[in-house]
Structure formats: C-alpha cells, structure tokens
Design an enzyme around this catalytic site. Structure first.
Site, PDB file in Angstrom:
ATOM      1  N   SER A   1      11.226  17.481  -5.756  1.00  0.00           N
ATOM      2  CA  SER A   1      11.171  18.062  -7.064  1.00  0.00           C
ATOM      3  C   SER A   1      12.117  19.291  -7.508  1.00  0.00           C
ATOM      4  O   SER A   1      12.156  20.146  -6.624  1.00  0.00           O
ATOM      5  CB  SER A   1       9.926  18.241  -7.719  1.00  0.00           C
ATOM      6  OG  SER A   1       9.195  17.094  -7.858  1.00  0.00           O
TER       7      SER A   1
ATOM      8  N   ASP B   1      12.510  18.110 -18.721  1.00  0.00           N
ATOM      9  CA  ASP B   1      11.680  18.758 -17.447  1.00  0.00           C
ATOM     10  C   ASP B   1      13.025  19.665 -16.716  1.00  0.00           C
ATOM     11  O   ASP B   1      13.404  19.537 -15.580  1.00  0.00           O
ATOM     12  CB  ASP B   1      11.369  17.661 -16.381  1.00  0.00           C
ATOM     13  CG  ASP B   1      10.742  18.163 -14.997  1.00  0.00           C
ATOM     14  OD1 ASP B   1      10.160  19.225 -15.221  1.00  0.00           O
ATOM     15  OD2 ASP B   1      10.196  17.284 -14.188  1.00  0.00           O
TER      16      ASP B   1
ATOM     17  N   HIS C   1       8.204  20.963 -14.055  1.00  0.00           N
ATOM     18  CA  HIS C   1       7.064  20.789 -13.710  1.00  0.00           C
ATOM     19  C   HIS C   1       6.668  21.488 -12.325  1.00  0.00           C
ATOM     20  O   HIS C   1       5.456  21.654 -11.963  1.00  0.00           O
ATOM     21  CB  HIS C   1       6.819  19.191 -13.620  1.00  0.00           C
ATOM     22  CG  HIS C   1       7.401  18.824 -12.272  1.00  0.00           C
ATOM     23  ND1 HIS C   1       8.808  18.140 -12.201  1.00  0.00           N
ATOM     24  CD2 HIS C   1       7.235  18.441 -10.941  1.00  0.00           C
ATOM     25  CE1 HIS C   1       8.975  17.755 -11.023  1.00  0.00           C
ATOM     26  NE2 HIS C   1       7.895  17.842 -10.309  1.00  0.00           N
TER      27      HIS C   1
END
Length: 263
Positions: free
Chosen positions: A213, A120, A75
């Site tokens: 992230s 992911d 992502h």
C-alpha cells in the site's frame, strides 16, 4: 572512442538525477506483498521508500517525487512520528547506505473517504531533504492530461506480502510487470466501487498485496517512469486473476499541485 563517449554520456544523465530515470536500470521479466513478483535489482527503483513506525516496522510504501516530498496512500495513516526510509533494498540487511528521514508535515487529501477508499492520497513533507544519489531519486509526476490506456505494461514495487496468508513480508524489494486494466473490465470484478479517481492493473498472474500500500504503479512515458497509480486496495486474498486498484494520480494532480505550491 565512440564507446567512451556513450559511457560518459550515460554517466552525465545519471549525475543529474532527473525524475523517472534510474541510474541503475531495472530489469523486469515480461517487460519482463507482490504476489508472483521477483526480487528487484538493488537501487533500480530509486523513488521507492519504506514507511516505518518508531519500532522500525514497515507498514506502507511510498514514492519520492522530489528531495522534499513523498507521495503515499491516505489509508496508510502516516503520522509525523513515522519515518521515511530511502535507498533501501533488503530490509533484513544492516549493510545498506539508507537514509532515514523525519516527516515534518502530513497532508492527507481532505476528500479521502475510508469507506469508499476514494482520493486515497497523502503527501509527506520531509523535515530534511533526501540526498539524491545513484539509489535515491524521484519518479516523474504525470500531467492531468496524461493517459495510461488499457494494456499499457507498467510496473509495481513493494515489500508487501508475497502470499495473502504469509506470516511476514519479504526482506527484499519485489517488483512485477502488469498491464493497465480498462475501467469496464475492472468493474466486472469490483462493480460500482470503481470510480474516476481509481485506476486498475493486474489480473495477469501478479498482484499487489498487504504491505505494498502507498507504493508506486509506474508506466514509461516518453522514456521516463511516470507515477500512474498509488497502491490502494484489492482482493483480500491478493488474487492474481482480479485487478488490484490504485489511486489514479492524473485525477489527483490538481490537489497535489495545490499542496506543493502552497508549501
């Protein structure tokens, strides 16, 4: 003499730069955009990298898994025009001996779903290899069969926000110790959003947050730090009482092996 031998023995271990063994030992409170984390010891998480765009803006973290490869979250939307910065601790300093590495290829997991955030994971092949040193080395990858049971105390690191409403991210790399949370417990917070390709951790007064992230969730296994998760998603308020969700690396290892072997 015994002491000297011990010192040279440790120097030897550091010199080989095997995976999952930092030359500079991390010190974690409670083990010791990480909320309620603390500054890391510079160089003690040598696989942590910063992904930056061409303006030098840090947008995601990642982990070195070898001299040529970095793993991050799908992502994050990494492009070959972005760069990998290794050996960094303080993003506000120009004094650090960092390595700015170009990306040759981006391998996004084809099963990544931006709606469910399943699978992911992205692998980045570097255009030139990272030079391993005291402050730059790889994390160990798990095997498909490795298990990180609920309650296992692990660590996450990153330059993400330290409060969800913070205007900027911290300059210094943050770290936090946090426990793995069982799938059942995680589903109490997130319901059917949690799938077998995710692993949860936290709800312990610390949390990953925006900007972390793609970075690592690492657990010690047989004395080496092993990548159990990749920072994926969580509460929009970075709640420290709700588990954060990570891509489960063990479940994604068949795809990782396939890409590494083919390239």
């Amino acid at each position: 003499m015994a002491f000297l031998w011990l010192v040279s023995c440790f120097a030897l271990v550091g010199a080989t730069f095997g995976c999952g063994v930092p030359a500079i030992q991390p010190v974690l409170t409670g083990l010791s955009r990480i909320v309620n984390g603390e500054d890391a010891i510079p160089g003690s998480w040598p696989w942590q990298v910063s992904l930056q765009d061409r303006t030098g803006f840090h947008f995601c973290g990642g982990s070195l898994i070898s001299e040529n490869w970095v793993v991050t979250a799908a992502h994050c939307g990494v492009k070959t025009t972005d760069v990998v910065v290794a050996g960094e601790f303080d993003q506000g300093s120009d004094e650090e001996n960092v390595q700015v590495l170009k990306i040759a290829q981006v391998f996004k997991n084809p099963k990544f779903n931006s709606f469910t955030v399943r699978n992911d994971i992205t692998l980045l092949k570097l255009a030139t290899p990272a030079q391993f040193s005291e402050t730059v080395s790889a994390v160990c990858l798990p095997t498909v069969d490795d298990d990180f049971p609920a309650g296992t105390l692990c660590a996450t690191t990153g330059w993400g926000k330290t409060k969800y409403n913070a205007l900027k991210t911290p300059d210094k790399l943050q770290q936090a110790a946090l426990p793995i949370v069982s799938e059942a417990k995680c589903k109490e917070s997130w319901g059917s959003k949690i799938t077998d390709v995710m692993i949860c951790a936290g709800a312990s007064g610390v949390s990953s947050c925006m900007g972390d992230s793609g970075g690592p969730l690492v657990c010690q296994k047989d004395g080496v730090w092993t990548l159990a998760g990749i920072v994926s998603w969580g509460s929009g308020f970075c709640s420290t009482s709700t588990p954060a969700v990570y891509a489960r690396v063990t479940a994604l290892m068949p795809w990782v092996q396939e890409i590494l072997e083919a390239n």
